[in-house]
Structure formats: C-alpha cells, structure tokens
Design an enzyme around this catalytic site. Structure first.
Site, PDB file in Angstrom:
ATOM      1  N   TYR A 118       0.754  -1.225   0.098  1.00 16.77           N
ATOM      2  CA  TYR A 118      -0.109   0.114   0.006  1.00 16.77           C
ATOM      3  C   TYR A 118       0.989   1.154  -0.026  1.00 16.77           C
ATOM      4  O   TYR A 118       1.587   1.301   0.715  1.00 16.77           O
ATOM      5  CB  TYR A 118      -0.852   0.104   1.261  1.00 16.77           C
ATOM      6  CG  TYR A 118      -1.473   1.454   1.423  1.00 16.77           C
ATOM      7  CD1 TYR A 118      -2.340   1.947   0.515  1.00 16.77           C
ATOM      8  CD2 TYR A 118      -1.344   2.092   2.758  1.00 16.77           C
ATOM      9  CE1 TYR A 118      -2.918   3.236   0.821  1.00 16.77           C
ATOM     10  CE2 TYR A 118      -1.766   3.339   2.730  1.00 16.77           C
ATOM     11  CZ  TYR A 118      -2.706   3.882   1.988  1.00 16.77           C
ATOM     12  OH  TYR A 118      -3.304   5.202   2.095  1.00 16.77           O
ATOM     13  N   SER A 119       0.550   2.348  -1.076  1.00 13.04           N
ATOM     14  CA  SER A 119       1.157   3.485  -1.128  1.00 13.04           C
ATOM     15  C   SER A 119       2.897   3.035  -1.078  1.00 13.04           C
ATOM     16  O   SER A 119       3.149   2.589  -2.251  1.00 13.04           O
ATOM     17  CB  SER A 119       0.938   4.428   0.142  1.00 13.04           C
ATOM     18  OG  SER A 119       1.482   5.803   0.074  1.00 13.04           O
TER      19      SER A 119
END
Length: 249
Positions: A126-127
């Site tokens: 994520y990210s």
C-alpha cells in the site's frame, strides 16, 4: 497463496494488519490466503498537522531519500498534466529529484525474508509499500537475469502504489523514460481510487506493467485501502480470480 505484506509510510505492521483486516477476512473465506507482514526499519514522524490521520505511533518507512523529498506535497498540490508520466516527472523535479540509496539493502532484506519463509509467492503493498513491492518484482527479475535466481513472487496486489525505485540507482522510475527491461511482467492488480490526488503515480506504475497480465480495480475513493464490506468483498472476488488463474496455470 501466501502474501508478503508491505505497509505504507508512517505506519507499523500492527497498524497495517488492522487497515488490511476487512480485505484479509474476505480473501480468506476459502482458506487459501496467508499473510506475512513486514515493516520498514526507519522510524519516522509524520507532520504534526497530519498525525491524527496515521493513527498511534510508532511509525516506520522502508526508504529515506538522500536528496529531495516527495513528502513535501500536500494532497491538493500534486501536479495534474496531460499524462500521468508528465505529472509524475514534474512532481519528481519539484521535489528535487529524490534518490533512495538504501533501496538495494531494503530489497536484499525482503528477498532474504521471501527465501527464508519458502512459501511466500505473492506480494501486497500500500502506497510506499506498493512502490517497494513493485521494486521487489523488478529486482527479482533482475536477479534472474544476472544470477539465475528464479523469482518466487507470482502476483502483486498494489493499493495506491507509486512507481518503483531503480534497484541500483535509487531514483523513481517513470515508464516512458526507463528501459523496457524494467517492465513488470508478473501479474498485478492495481487497486486505485478515482478521488486519489496521487492517482497519476498509480497510473505510471500500472503503465509499467504488462498490459496482458495487469488489472485495475477502482474503488472510487481516495488514497486509502477500502473497508466498506460490499467493496471489499467485490475486490476480494476480483483478486481471487487472479489467484485461481495463477494456481491453475
């Protein structure tokens, strides 16, 4: 499948487990998914005005720029230009061309974890974790070509991911500038949000992947991991189809 789970910056493995919880629960309904969480080793501190967004400390990051700082952007300030690549390139220039020279040691650590576990065959990020996951997929292919090490990762699930870091030079890679040898050929699922102010970064990453094996799932929200049950169940079903195709290949 067993997923290596890489969290975003300003988070911890405990925090990411909670963020990903609804998706994990839904994906595990058939009992075929396992998860192994890894956090970065650099302790960081979010800007005071955004601290509440990230939850309680401690906070960690995988990489730290030796020059430049993409973290200087407020969400509303990210450039919007005629293409995702042009937007990303301008953001990199505004941020003084950040370089992440510790990426080689980060990837080496992750590959050692994958090899030691023995049964990890996919990655979720994520990210910042999505950026590191993409970098890891590229590094596995580089090691296959240079050292004969066969890649273990067969699928990447990338939530609001950003373009990968060059595993040698440490710069942010933008697909229309970097060599075709860095195309990600492993099947990928790009989980994006149409309202994400950093969406162009995710699209640059998507454009660096093999169009025949990459998929997009748009949850319609912002820079986040979806948690609404209907959306999460739909996403899990979408991912499960990719998993089944790989296992059955």
């Amino acid at each position: 499948m067993k997923f290596l789970c890489l969290l975003g910056a300003y988070c911890s493995a405990k925090g990411f487990t909670a963020q990903l919880g609804p998706f994990i629960t839904s994906l595990q309904q058939n009992g075929e998914a396992k998860f192994f969480f890894v956090q970065g080793e650099i302790e960081v501190h979010p800007p005071e005005e955004h601290a509440a967004f990230f939850g309680p400390p401690p906070y960690y990051s995988f990489c730290q720029a030796t020059r430049g700082n993409l973290g200087k952007f407020n969400m509303s300030d990210f450039p919007k230009r005629e293409s995702a690549e042009v937007s990303m390139r301008e953001a990199i220039e505004i941020a003084d061309n950040p370089t992440y020279l510790n990426i080689a040691s980060v990837l080496d650590r992750l590959i050692k974890i994958v090899d030691a576990e023995g049964d990890i065959d996919a990655v979720i990020g994520y990210s910042e974790g999505g950026q590191i996951a993409a970098s890891l997929l590229i590094e596995e292919e580089r090691r296959r070509k240079e050292y004969g090490r066969e890649p273990r990762l067969k699928l990447g699930i990338l939530f609001s991911g950003w373009p990968p870091l060059d595993p040698i030079k440490g710069h942010i890679m933008v697909g229309d500038e970097d060599s075709d040898e860095y195309e990600i050929t492993v099947p990928t699922c790009h989980v994006i949000g149409a309202q994400d102010p950093f969406l162009d970064g995710s699209m640059v990453l998507y454009n660096m992947c093999d169009p025949d094996t990459s998929e997009i799932y748009d949850h319609g929200g912002g820079h986040m991991i979806p948690r609404v049950k209907k959306t999460v169940d739909d996403l899990a079903s979408f991912v499960r189809e990719q998993m089944d195709a790989i296992v059955g290949a």
